[in-house]
Design a protein around this motif. Structure first.
Motif, mmCIF file in Angstrom:
data_model
loop_
_atom_site.group_PDB
_atom_site.id
_atom_site.type_symbol
_atom_site.label_atom_id
_atom_site.label_comp_id
_atom_site.label_asym_id
_atom_site.label_seq_id
_atom_site.Cartn_x
_atom_site.Cartn_y
_atom_site.Cartn_z
ATOM 1 N N TYR A 1 -14.526 -21.380 2.838
ATOM 2 C CA TYR A 1 -13.182 -20.834 2.783
ATOM 3 C C TYR A 1 -12.710 -20.617 4.212
ATOM 4 O O TYR A 1 -13.306 -19.841 4.961
ATOM 5 C CB TYR A 1 -13.142 -19.510 2.018
ATOM 6 N N THR A 2 -11.635 -21.310 4.613
ATOM 7 C CA THR A 2 -11.128 -21.152 5.972
ATOM 8 C C THR A 2 -10.131 -19.998 6.072
ATOM 9 O O THR A 2 -9.861 -19.516 7.162
ATOM 10 C CB THR A 2 -10.456 -22.447 6.451
ATOM 11 N N ILE A 3 -9.577 -19.565 4.958
ATOM 12 C CA ILE A 3 -8.673 -18.409 4.906
ATOM 13 C C ILE A 3 -9.010 -17.610 3.660
ATOM 14 O O ILE A 3 -9.128 -18.168 2.572
ATOM 15 C CB ILE A 3 -7.189 -18.835 4.819
ATOM 16 N N LYS A 4 -9.165 -16.305 3.791
ATOM 17 C CA LYS A 4 -9.268 -15.389 2.658
ATOM 18 C C LYS A 4 -8.421 -14.170 3.000
ATOM 19 O O LYS A 4 -8.644 -13.536 4.024
ATOM 20 C CB LYS A 4 -10.712 -14.981 2.367
ATOM 21 N N SER A 5 -7.434 -13.886 2.151
ATOM 22 C CA SER A 5 -6.480 -12.811 2.436
ATOM 23 C C SER A 5 -6.409 -11.842 1.271
ATOM 24 O O SER A 5 -6.427 -12.247 0.107
ATOM 25 C CB SER A 5 -5.079 -13.379 2.674
ATOM 26 N N THR A 6 -6.297 -10.566 1.599
ATOM 27 C CA THR A 6 -6.014 -9.512 0.627
ATOM 28 C C THR A 6 -4.908 -8.642 1.209
ATOM 29 O O THR A 6 -5.036 -8.158 2.329
ATOM 30 C CB THR A 6 -7.259 -8.649 0.350
ATOM 31 N N TYR A 7 -3.832 -8.483 0.448
ATOM 32 C CA TYR A 7 -2.696 -7.660 0.884
ATOM 33 C C TYR A 7 -2.480 -6.541 -0.114
ATOM 34 O O TYR A 7 -2.487 -6.768 -1.325
ATOM 35 C CB TYR A 7 -1.397 -8.463 0.945
ATOM 36 N N TYR A 8 -2.241 -5.350 0.398
ATOM 37 C CA TYR A 8 -1.723 -4.247 -0.401
ATOM 38 C C TYR A 8 -0.257 -4.111 -0.011
ATOM 39 O O TYR A 8 0.050 -3.885 1.160
ATOM 40 C CB TYR A 8 -2.498 -2.957 -0.105
ATOM 41 N N MET A 9 0.649 -4.273 -0.969
ATOM 42 C CA MET A 9 2.068 -4.370 -0.663
ATOM 43 C C MET A 9 2.857 -3.272 -1.366
ATOM 44 O O MET A 9 2.494 -2.841 -2.465
ATOM 45 C CB MET A 9 2.604 -5.733 -1.090
ATOM 46 N N TRP A 10 3.940 -2.848 -0.732
ATOM 47 C CA TRP A 10 4.855 -1.898 -1.340
ATOM 48 C C TRP A 10 6.250 -2.146 -0.776
ATOM 49 O O TRP A 10 6.409 -2.758 0.284
ATOM 50 C CB TRP A 10 4.401 -0.459 -1.123
ATOM 51 N N GLY A 11 7.269 -1.690 -1.502
ATOM 52 C CA GLY A 11 8.624 -1.895 -1.027
ATOM 53 C C GLY A 11 9.637 -1.124 -1.848
ATOM 54 O O GLY A 11 9.328 -0.538 -2.887
ATOM 55 N N VAL A 12 10.864 -1.150 -1.358
ATOM 56 C CA VAL A 12 12.020 -0.543 -2.021
ATOM 57 C C VAL A 12 13.026 -1.661 -2.249
ATOM 58 O O VAL A 12 13.205 -2.523 -1.382
ATOM 59 C CB VAL A 12 12.640 0.569 -1.145
ATOM 60 N N GLU A 13 13.675 -1.669 -3.414
ATOM 61 C CA GLU A 13 14.583 -2.752 -3.767
ATOM 62 C C GLU A 13 15.949 -2.212 -4.167
ATOM 63 O O GLU A 13 16.045 -1.178 -4.811
ATOM 64 C CB GLU A 13 14.037 -3.548 -4.960
ATOM 65 N N GLY A 14 16.963 -2.948 -3.793
ATOM 66 C CA GLY A 14 18.303 -2.746 -4.336
ATOM 67 C C GLY A 14 18.653 -3.967 -5.162
ATOM 68 O O GLY A 14 18.343 -5.098 -4.759
ATOM 69 N N THR A 15 19.251 -3.786 -6.338
ATOM 70 C CA THR A 15 19.522 -4.913 -7.225
ATOM 71 C C THR A 15 20.975 -4.918 -7.681
ATOM 72 O O THR A 15 21.637 -3.878 -7.724
ATOM 73 C CB THR A 15 18.620 -4.878 -8.474
ATOM 74 N N PHE A 16 21.451 -6.110 -8.037
ATOM 75 C CA PHE A 16 22.768 -6.284 -8.627
ATOM 76 C C PHE A 16 22.648 -7.275 -9.774
ATOM 77 O O PHE A 16 22.135 -8.384 -9.588
ATOM 78 C CB PHE A 16 23.778 -6.796 -7.598
ATOM 79 N N ASP A 17 23.091 -6.893 -10.966
ATOM 80 C CA ASP A 17 23.043 -7.768 -12.129
ATOM 81 C C ASP A 17 24.246 -8.707 -12.120
ATOM 82 O O ASP A 17 25.388 -8.273 -12.315
ATOM 83 C CB ASP A 17 23.042 -6.950 -13.420
ATOM 84 N N VAL A 18 23.997 -9.982 -11.886
ATOM 85 C CA VAL A 18 25.052 -10.980 -11.915
ATOM 86 C C VAL A 18 25.502 -11.208 -13.354
ATOM 87 O O VAL A 18 26.692 -11.369 -13.631
ATOM 88 C CB VAL A 18 24.555 -12.301 -11.293
#
Length: 195
Positions: free
Chosen positions: A90-107
Motif C-alpha cells: 500500500y503506497t497510501i493509507k489515509s484515515t480522516y476524522y471530519m466535521w463541518g457546518v452546512e448551510g442549505t437551500f432547497d431548489v
C-alpha cells in the motif's frame, strides 16, 4: 418464551403495513411539520492527489430555518488507500476524522421529494502513511507518517425521497477542498428520519 418464525414474519408484515399506510403527504412537505432530521450515510470517496479510493461514513443533523433554508452539522470518518501491484504494498493509507457546518437551500421541495444545494466550512484530522516523497511528515524508512489537522470548505448537491411516515432516503455528491492535503470527491447514499 419461544416465538415461531411465522409469528415473526406476521409481526414484521404488520409493522411494515403500519409504517407504509401513512403516506408522505400526511406529514406535509419536507421541513414543515418535522423541521429536524438525522441522516446516516455511506460514501465512495476519491482522493485526487495520489489517486486513492475508499469509503466514508457520516452522520448529519439538519434543521430547517425557514421554508427552504436550513443548517446542519456533520461528523464523519473516511478510510482510503492505494495499492501498488508492482511494489506489492500500500503506497497510501489515509484515515480522516471530519466535521463541518452546512448551510442549505432547497431548489425543489414538495411532499415527497427535496433537492438541495449546500456549502460550508469543514475541518479534518488526517492520519496518513505514504511512500510519496513530497508529502512531508515523519520519515520511517521508505514511508512518511503524517498527523495533522486541515481546514477547508465543502459544497454538495443532495436529494431526499420521503419513505414510510417520517423516513427519508437519498443520495449526495460532495466536493471537499482543504488548505493542505488532498481534496476529496464523495458520492454516496443516506437514510434518515425527521422529527
Amino acid at each position: 418464551m419461544k416465538v415461531s418464525s411465522s409469528g415473526a414474519v406476521l409481526f414484521l408484515a404488520l409493522l411494515f403495513f403500519q409504517l407504509s399506510s401513512h403516506p408522505a403527504s400526511a406529514q406535509g412537505s419536507f421541513g414543515s411539520d418535522e423541521p429536524t432530521s438525522l441522516r446516516a450515510s455511506v460514501n465512495f470517496v476519491w482522493l485526487s492527489d495520489f489517486d486513492s479510493q475508499g469509503l466514508s461514513f457520516s452522520n448529519r443533523l439538519h434543521h430547517y430555518l425557514g421554508e427552504r433554508f436550513g443548517a446542519g452539522l456533520t461528523l464523519g470518518l473516511l478510510s482510503s488507500s492505494r495499492f501498488d501491484k508492482v511494489k506489492d504494498i500500500y503506497t497510501i493509507k489515509s484515515t480522516y476524522y471530519m466535521w463541518g457546518v452546512e448551510g442549505t437551500f432547497d431548489v425543489l421541495k414538495n411532499e415527497t421529494v427535496a433537492f438541495r444545494l449546500g456549502a460550508g466550512p469543514a475541518a479534518r484530522h488526517r492520519s496518513e502513511i505514504s511512500t510519496e516523497d513530497e508529502v512531508g511528515g515523519t520519515k520511517d524508512g521508505s514511508v512518511s507518517h503524517i498527523r495533522t489537522a486541515d481546514v477547508g470548505v465543502t459544497a454538495f448537491i443532495e436529494n431526499d425521497f420521503g419513505i414510510f411516515r417520517n423516513g427519508m432516503a437519498g443520495g449526495r455528491v460532495e466536493y471537499m477542498y482543504y488548505t493542505k492535503g488532498t481534496p476529496v470527491l464523495s458520492v454516496g447514499l443516506h437514510v434518515g428520519y425527521s422529527f
